[in-house]
Design a protein around this motif. Sequence first.
Motif, short mmCIF file in Angstrom:
data_model
loop_
_atom_site.label_atom_id
_atom_site.label_comp_id
_atom_site.label_asym_id
_atom_site.label_seq_id
_atom_site.Cartn_x
_atom_site.Cartn_y
_atom_site.Cartn_z
N THR A 46 -7.45 -25.14 31.26
CA THR A 46 -6.68 -25.49 30.07
C THR A 46 -6.31 -24.25 29.29
N ASN A 97 -2.40 -22.88 28.59
CA ASN A 97 -1.92 -22.77 27.21
C ASN A 97 -1.61 -21.32 26.85
N GLN A 125 0.69 -32.26 32.88
CA GLN A 125 -0.65 -32.50 32.36
C GLN A 125 -1.04 -33.97 32.38
N TYR A 142 -7.55 -30.71 34.19
CA TYR A 142 -7.78 -30.43 32.78
C TYR A 142 -8.95 -31.22 32.21
N ASP A 152 -13.99 -28.43 24.76
CA ASP A 152 -12.68 -28.76 25.33
C ASP A 152 -11.80 -29.47 24.30
N GLY A 166 -8.36 -28.18 22.60
CA GLY A 166 -7.18 -29.02 22.56
C GLY A 166 -6.58 -29.10 21.17
#
Length: 419
Positions: free
Chosen positions: A175, A179, A231, A239, A329, A333
């Motif tokens: 992830t 990003n 995603q 992810y 996580d 996010g």
Amino acid sequence: MMMETPQIEMGGFKVNSPQVPNGVLRPTVYSSWNSRGPVERALKSIRIVIFTSKLNLLMPFGPASIILHFTTRRHGLIFLFSMLGITPLAERLGYATEQLAIYTVPTVGGLLNATFGNATEMIIAVYALKNGMIRVVQQSLLGSILSNMLLVMGCAFFAGGVVHRNKDQIFSKATAVVNSGLLLMAVMGLIFPAVLHFTHSEVRQGASEVALSRFSSCIMLVAYASYLYFQLSGRSNIYSPIGSEEAPIEDTAEEDEEAEIGMWEAVTWLAVLTLWVSFLSEYLVNAIEGASDSLNLPVAFISVILLPIVGNAAEHASAIMFAMKDKLDITLGVAIGSSTQISMFVIPFCVVIGWMMGQRMDLNFQLFETATLFITVLVVAFMLQDGTANYLKGLMLILCYLIVAASFFVHVDPQSSDG
């Protein structure tokens, strides 16, 4: 012969067993909420949305800012009160979005969060665009990215590291890498118009950078849509949080929460809160220049450092809370995901909206701002590359943010005189 899908009884409602797309459990939401009468549902939704968040104690500052606008010329107070009044509305807007997402499939829920996750920033940006305050739009969105990557994530890493001081917290590197790549792509989109402008190498003076910005914005929107599709459909296993593949079905099911308000109540609250944020944003934007004079603060400092507090206060609190629960996580996010949304969706969206409004909104954020973003993305990418977090990393990110804040406090915007 059709096989009946097995169900798990949980928390007063049923969840379909794992034979669902992408391996994602979604609750069949038919909770006791739907059995209530319309008046009872409305009263309960008002109680839940208005009276359950302590942040809502700041709501009276919104009407107070409107009263001040018509009774006094103290722009500093009007700006401060409208900023405080919008802060709880931004948090409740996120809550209503999450509640509505419960009633949808994961893909639609992801799109909802992508659209409304930064609704406050988008509304303020549109009002500033309407007033021709292009630099305020650019700097406030830049400030949101910097605040999320350095301050929000730094505080979360620090708080989580202090609580779990005897170990390094772990998060999904996949992830973070994706990003970081998207953020670097956004930086690339901002660098070329700035370089084109400051090297005086445009084919058409003043027009080429705007045309390049509009083209790049469309490309960035396509890239972000592709990222969402990638995603949310078929690659969700990449992810998933560390170790989640070993988690049993029952443990995963416990993550699902029953909706606290109904679907139409969530839609209604989204509409009401969006309208109220829009209303207050007009007073906030109109008071910026007056507040700069009365508070003796540069417009750049107000736009980059103070305005992002409005949209990021709720995200800040939730990111810290999840980090303290060792759910890095989710923290990632919230912080990096929000920065990616702003850089790859909100900024290009504002360029396109400005194009429709006839405003020359472009991706030339000036050299100082572009360099700040570039260095910030590099610092954060290096911090995330090993997939671990601790209080030292958090402290370093917070100290980096203080350097950025001090830089904008002494920075004079070269375009402040001509808007």
